[in-house]
Motif scaffolding. Structure first.
Motif, short mmCIF file in Angstrom:
data_model
loop_
_atom_site.label_atom_id
_atom_site.label_comp_id
_atom_site.label_asym_id
_atom_site.label_seq_id
_atom_site.Cartn_x
_atom_site.Cartn_y
_atom_site.Cartn_z
N LYS A 34 39.65 41.34 43.00
CA LYS A 34 39.05 40.03 42.62
C LYS A 34 37.75 40.17 42.56
O LYS A 34 36.97 39.44 41.68
N ILE A 35 37.09 40.75 43.31
CA ILE A 35 35.60 40.79 43.67
C ILE A 35 34.94 41.84 43.08
O ILE A 35 35.27 43.09 43.48
N SER A 36 34.12 42.02 42.10
CA SER A 36 33.69 43.07 41.56
C SER A 36 31.85 43.27 41.77
O SER A 36 31.46 42.01 42.65
N LYS A 37 31.17 44.18 41.63
CA LYS A 37 29.88 44.55 41.96
C LYS A 37 28.86 43.60 41.07
O LYS A 37 29.39 43.50 39.97
N SER A 38 27.86 43.05 41.58
CA SER A 38 26.99 42.03 41.06
C SER A 38 25.71 42.87 40.30
O SER A 38 25.06 42.18 39.56
N ASP A 64 36.21 37.01 52.24
CA ASP A 64 37.66 36.80 51.21
C ASP A 64 38.60 37.37 51.98
O ASP A 64 39.76 36.89 52.20
N ASN A 70 30.64 39.15 50.85
CA ASN A 70 31.64 38.25 50.16
C ASN A 70 32.98 39.05 50.21
O ASN A 70 33.92 38.20 50.39
N VAL A 71 33.06 40.06 50.28
CA VAL A 71 34.44 40.87 50.28
C VAL A 71 35.00 40.68 51.66
O VAL A 71 36.35 40.46 51.83
N ASP A 85 27.33 41.63 48.03
CA ASP A 85 28.67 41.61 47.86
C ASP A 85 29.64 42.22 48.67
O ASP A 85 30.81 41.50 48.78
N THR A 103 41.58 41.71 47.80
CA THR A 103 40.11 41.12 47.52
C THR A 103 39.30 41.90 46.66
O THR A 103 38.49 41.51 45.74
N TYR A 126 28.28 48.19 45.35
CA TYR A 126 28.15 46.87 45.92
C TYR A 126 26.82 46.68 46.76
O TYR A 126 26.36 47.56 47.37
#
Length: 496
Positions: free
Chosen positions: A473-477, A432, A428-429, A425, A470, A421
């Motif tokens: 739902k949130i993956s690395k970009s 959230d 954002n984790v 990222d 969380t 991440y």
């Protein structure tokens, strides 16, 4: 929680502003009501604060507003004392001294005594109070410290650092604004288009980005290089001369969200240099030849405000490869002017004097698209990688320092799960996860019930379960293929 704090702060600033405006207009009854309300609001807000330093600042603001409130009360008391006096009582001693003999006419009364003087005194007293009460005009209500009178406000036609004209008849500043303590030097726009100068002053000059090294986790190699390129030449000017002169340009390369912009702002903050934040839109104009003028004016202003840091974000959008089939002629002229200015032609810098140093920092996510001549001028090219395991833990701590964390939260375990991440990222984790408790609390409630919730009911700690949900739902970009491209480019063109 952040929304409630913003609403309270906006309401406090608005009430303080109205209190001052009513006082300046002479409506003292309404002014006192607003002052009483804002003082009570700040008192309640101070009770809810946990940060001692922030609490002290708010108490200082409350003390200043209390002093203004007392001044308004004094003015009202003065007016009431004048209203209680009668003209006949003031002129009574004169009537007793007049001759009683009706055959003798009394001496004429001077013109200034023909009307009762008590009628004119309140207005002059109010004006005097306003002149002697700069707090009603120049004090800010923000938590950032005590405001002072603006030395530029008394000069007609003067401009502040943002290029806006100071109003001659209104010396007051809005609530939440703090007047400058020291008058900044102003770039002389003689010989240049004043609109272009004002545009650059307003859009890109920032004298205190307020980002420090400790706000950036990990990236020790990048910090070390930037200190050597910018900080040390200012500390040891006698050493950095000749062949050891400071680097003219540094290019930061890496995936999106790894902290390149934060590093540039930290350099400007720690060194005390003027910070020019440049983007492609800043140097773009629809008029022919004006974009080149903006580039030249940018470097002229940078030399004037030296020592200066010019940060060009996403530099690939401004100075891509020349000679491609889709390149526009106007774009090529802008690139050429940028290269000329970076080389110091047409206004060479005194490289031996660090106080005149102009440092160009550039950042890009696509280093392979940059023109070769620009790559040569950016003498240091460093890679800003994804955060390491230690860096991920530090980033988690930085992002969670303003929220309550449950005892079951294992930051080391979370750092292992978010390998790959970027810094953005991870932010954002944390954002959230910190909202999970609020979502559970308001689930099934009506809008009226949600608005009725108190701040304490929403102050719930972040748990390990919140992070688990969380991360689903949130993956690395950033992909592994992207990382390979960056590493290959650095292996060929890197200059650490």
């Amino acid at each position: 929680m952040q929304l409630l704090f913003t609403m309270n702060l906006a309401e406090i600033c608005d009430n303080a502003k109205k209190g001052r405006e009513y006082a300046l207009l002479g409506n003292y009854d309404s002014s006192i009501v607003y002052y009483q309300g804002v003082i009570q609001q700040i008192h309640k807000h101070c009770q809810s604060l946990r940060d001692p330093a922030l609490k002290v600042k708010w108490q200082q603001v409350r003390q200043e507003l209390t002093e203004e409130y007392e001044q308004v009360k004094d003015i009202m008391g003065t007016l009431e004392s004048f209203k209680s006096e009668k003209p006949a009582d003031i002129l009574a001693p004169q009537s007793e001294e007049r001759p009683e003999d009706p055959a003798v006419w009394p001496p004429p009364i001077p013109a200034e005594h023909r009307n009762p003087v008590a009628v004119k005194r309140p207005n002059s007293a109010v004006k005097q109070q306003r002149k002697e009460s700069p707090g009603l005009q120049h004090r800010g209500a923000g938590p950032g410290g005590r405001g002072q009178a603006n030395p530029k406000a008394d000069r007609p036609g003067s401009r502040d650092a943002r290029g806006t004209k100071a109003k001659d008849d209104k010396g007051k500043k809005g609530a939440g604004e703090v007047a400058g303590d020291v008058e900044q030097k102003k770039f002389d726009s003689t010989g240049y288009d004043s609109d272009l100068v004002d545009s650059l002053e307003r859009d890109i000059v920032s004298r205190n980005p307020n980002v420090h090294w400790e706000d950036i986790a990990d990236l020790e190699d990048a910090k070390k290089l930037l200190r050597e390129a910018v900080v040390l030449p200012m500390w040891m000017p006698d050493f950095f001369k000749g062949i050891r002169r400071p680097w003219k340009g540094v290019l930061m390369v890496g995936p999106p969200g790894t902290g390149k912009t934060m590093l540039a702002k930290a350099v400007a903050t720690e060194c005390g240099t003027t910070f020019f934040n440049v983007s492609s839109s800043t140097l773009t104009s629809k008029y022919r030849g004006e974009s080149e003028k903006l580039v030249r004016l940018l470097f002229e202003m940078a030399r004037f405000y030296a020592p200066t840091t010019i940060f060009i974000d996403e530099i690939d959008s401004i100075c891509g490869r020349r000679g491609t089939s889709d390149e526009h002629e106007a774009s090529r002229r802008v690139k050429s002017e940028l290269l000329v200015q970076m080389d110091g032609v047409g206004g060479a810098l005194e490289n031996d004097d660090p106080s005149k140093m102009v440092m160009v920092l550039a950042a890009t996510n696509f280093p392979w698209d940059i023109d070769e001549a620009l790559r040569r001028r950016l003498e240091k090219r460093i890679y800003i990688p994804l955060p390491t395991a230690v860096g991920r833990v530090e980033l988690l701590k930085i992002n969670l320092r303003e929220v309550d964390v449950a005892p079951d939260v294992d930051l080391d375990l979370i750092a292992e799960k978010i390998e790959g991440y970027s810094g953005a990222d991870i932010t954002n984790v944390c954002r959230d996860a910190s909202m999970m408790a609020m979502r559970r609390r308001i689930q099934g409630l009506s809008p009226e019930e949600i608005r009725a919730l108190s701040k304490d009911e929403l102050q719930m700690p972040v748990t390990m379960e919140d992070f688990t949900l969380t991360l689903k739902k949130i993956s690395k970009s950033v992909s592994a293929a992207d990382l390979e491209k960056y590493e290959a480019w650095m292996a060929e063109f890197g200059s650490v």
